[in-house]
Design a protein around this motif. Structure first.
Motif, PDB file in Angstrom:
ATOM      1  N   ASP A  20       0.860  -1.309  -0.062  1.00 38.18           N
ATOM      2  CA  ASP A  20       0.075   0.051   0.290  1.00 38.18           C
ATOM      3  C   ASP A  20       0.814   1.293  -0.150  1.00 38.18           C
ATOM      4  O   ASP A  20       0.772   2.400  -0.593  1.00 38.18           O
ATOM      5  CB  ASP A  20      -1.016   0.065   1.017  1.00 38.18           C
ATOM      6  CG  ASP A  20      -2.135  -1.080   1.212  1.00 38.18           C
ATOM      7  OD1 ASP A  20      -2.162  -1.836   0.147  1.00 38.18           O
ATOM      8  OD2 ASP A  20      -2.576  -1.405   2.267  1.00 38.18           O
ATOM      9  N   ALA A  21       1.941   1.268   0.931  1.00 38.79           N
ATOM     10  CA  ALA A  21       2.820   2.432   0.918  1.00 38.79           C
ATOM     11  C   ALA A  21       3.459   2.539  -0.524  1.00 38.79           C
ATOM     12  O   ALA A  21       3.762   3.745  -0.728  1.00 38.79           O
ATOM     13  CB  ALA A  21       3.732   2.352   2.120  1.00 38.79           C
ATOM     14  N   ALA A  22       3.944   1.594  -1.024  1.00 36.71           N
ATOM     15  CA  ALA A  22       4.753   1.634  -2.169  1.00 36.71           C
ATOM     16  C   ALA A  22       3.883   1.846  -3.504  1.00 36.71           C
ATOM     17  O   ALA A  22       4.497   2.411  -4.640  1.00 36.71           O
ATOM     18  CB  ALA A  22       5.642   0.478  -2.424  1.00 36.71           C
ATOM     19  N   GLU A  27       8.724   0.650  -9.218  1.00 36.58           N
ATOM     20  CA  GLU A  27       8.469  -0.614  -9.913  1.00 36.58           C
ATOM     21  C   GLU A  27       8.636  -1.492  -8.390  1.00 36.58           C
ATOM     22  O   GLU A  27       9.616  -1.038  -7.444  1.00 36.58           O
ATOM     23  CB  GLU A  27       9.273  -1.157 -10.683  1.00 36.58           C
ATOM     24  CG  GLU A  27       9.142  -0.353 -12.133  1.00 36.58           C
ATOM     25  CD  GLU A  27      10.076  -0.648 -12.994  1.00 36.58           C
ATOM     26  OE1 GLU A  27      11.125  -1.192 -12.934  1.00 36.58           O
ATOM     27  OE2 GLU A  27       9.849  -0.067 -14.302  1.00 36.58           O
ATOM     28  N   MET A  28       8.239  -2.819  -8.484  1.00 35.14           N
ATOM     29  CA  MET A  28       8.367  -3.631  -7.479  1.00 35.14           C
ATOM     30  C   MET A  28       8.177  -5.064  -8.134  1.00 35.14           C
ATOM     31  O   MET A  28       7.905  -5.382  -9.209  1.00 35.14           O
ATOM     32  CB  MET A  28       7.398  -3.307  -6.261  1.00 35.14           C
ATOM     33  CG  MET A  28       6.069  -4.075  -6.304  1.00 35.14           C
ATOM     34  SD  MET A  28       4.965  -3.868  -4.774  1.00 35.14           S
ATOM     35  CE  MET A  28       5.196  -2.376  -4.320  1.00 35.14           C
ATOM     36  N   ALA A  29       9.043  -5.936  -7.501  1.00 30.01           N
ATOM     37  CA  ALA A  29       8.944  -7.371  -7.538  1.00 30.01           C
ATOM     38  C   ALA A  29       8.686  -8.027  -6.313  1.00 30.01           C
ATOM     39  O   ALA A  29       8.859  -7.594  -5.246  1.00 30.01           O
ATOM     40  CB  ALA A  29      10.293  -7.896  -8.295  1.00 30.01           C
ATOM     41  N   GLY A  69      13.648   0.146   1.825  1.00 29.48           N
ATOM     42  CA  GLY A  69      12.094  -0.034   1.709  1.00 29.48           C
ATOM     43  C   GLY A  69      11.656  -1.342   1.221  1.00 29.48           C
ATOM     44  O   GLY A  69      10.605  -1.613   1.240  1.00 29.48           O
ATOM     45  N   ASP A  70      12.569  -2.370   0.714  1.00 34.75           N
ATOM     46  CA  ASP A  70      12.133  -3.589   0.261  1.00 34.75           C
ATOM     47  C   ASP A  70      11.568  -4.230   1.533  1.00 34.75           C
ATOM     48  O   ASP A  70      12.072  -3.952   2.809  1.00 34.75           O
ATOM     49  CB  ASP A  70      13.149  -4.454  -0.262  1.00 34.75           C
ATOM     50  CG  ASP A  70      13.565  -3.877  -1.684  1.00 34.75           C
ATOM     51  OD1 ASP A  70      12.790  -3.108  -2.200  1.00 34.75           O
ATOM     52  OD2 ASP A  70      14.453  -4.533  -2.556  1.00 34.75           O
ATOM     53  N   PHE A  71      11.031  -5.377   1.176  1.00 39.53           N
ATOM     54  CA  PHE A  71      10.195  -6.285   2.572  1.00 39.53           C
ATOM     55  C   PHE A  71      10.661  -7.597   2.345  1.00 39.53           C
ATOM     56  O   PHE A  71      10.943  -8.280   1.415  1.00 39.53           O
ATOM     57  CB  PHE A  71       9.017  -6.157   2.298  1.00 39.53           C
ATOM     58  CG  PHE A  71       8.118  -6.878   3.565  1.00 39.53           C
ATOM     59  CD1 PHE A  71       7.653  -6.450   4.807  1.00 39.53           C
ATOM     60  CD2 PHE A  71       7.808  -8.042   3.003  1.00 39.53           C
ATOM     61  CE1 PHE A  71       7.295  -7.324   5.481  1.00 39.53           C
ATOM     62  CE2 PHE A  71       6.766  -9.177   3.830  1.00 39.53           C
ATOM     63  CZ  PHE A  71       6.727  -8.535   5.047  1.00 39.53           C
TER      64      PHE A  71
END
Length: 79
Positions: A20-22, A27-29, A69-71
């Motif tokens: 949600d925050a990103a 871009e994300m994976a 910021g990655d999880f």
């Protein structure tokens, strides 16, 4: 965080907050890893030994792969 006894809900809730925050910012994976060897370590030497391997893998990923910021999380054992 609240969650199931195995931690599934708390990790999924944290992941949802992260997504949600990103949203819309970059871009994300999503990377899902499975390691059958760790399951064999759990069976042979118990969860503390397997957890030590999981923690080491997490530390390697956090140090070399994850960006700010990655999880990183593990929903539950054996899944």
């Amino acid at each position: 965080m609240s969650g199931d006894a195995d931690g599934t809900a708390s990790v999924l809730e944290a992941l949802q907050r992260h997504l949600d925050a990103a949203a819309g910012h970059r871009e994300m994976a999503i990377l899902l890893l499975t390691c059958p060897t760790i399951e064999r370590i759990d069976a042979a030497w118990g969860y503390p030994a397997g957890d030590a391997v999981r923690q080491r893998i997490g530390a390697l990923l956090a140090g070399d792969v994850l960006r700010e910021g990655d999880f990183l999380g593990q929903p539950c054992r054996g899944q």
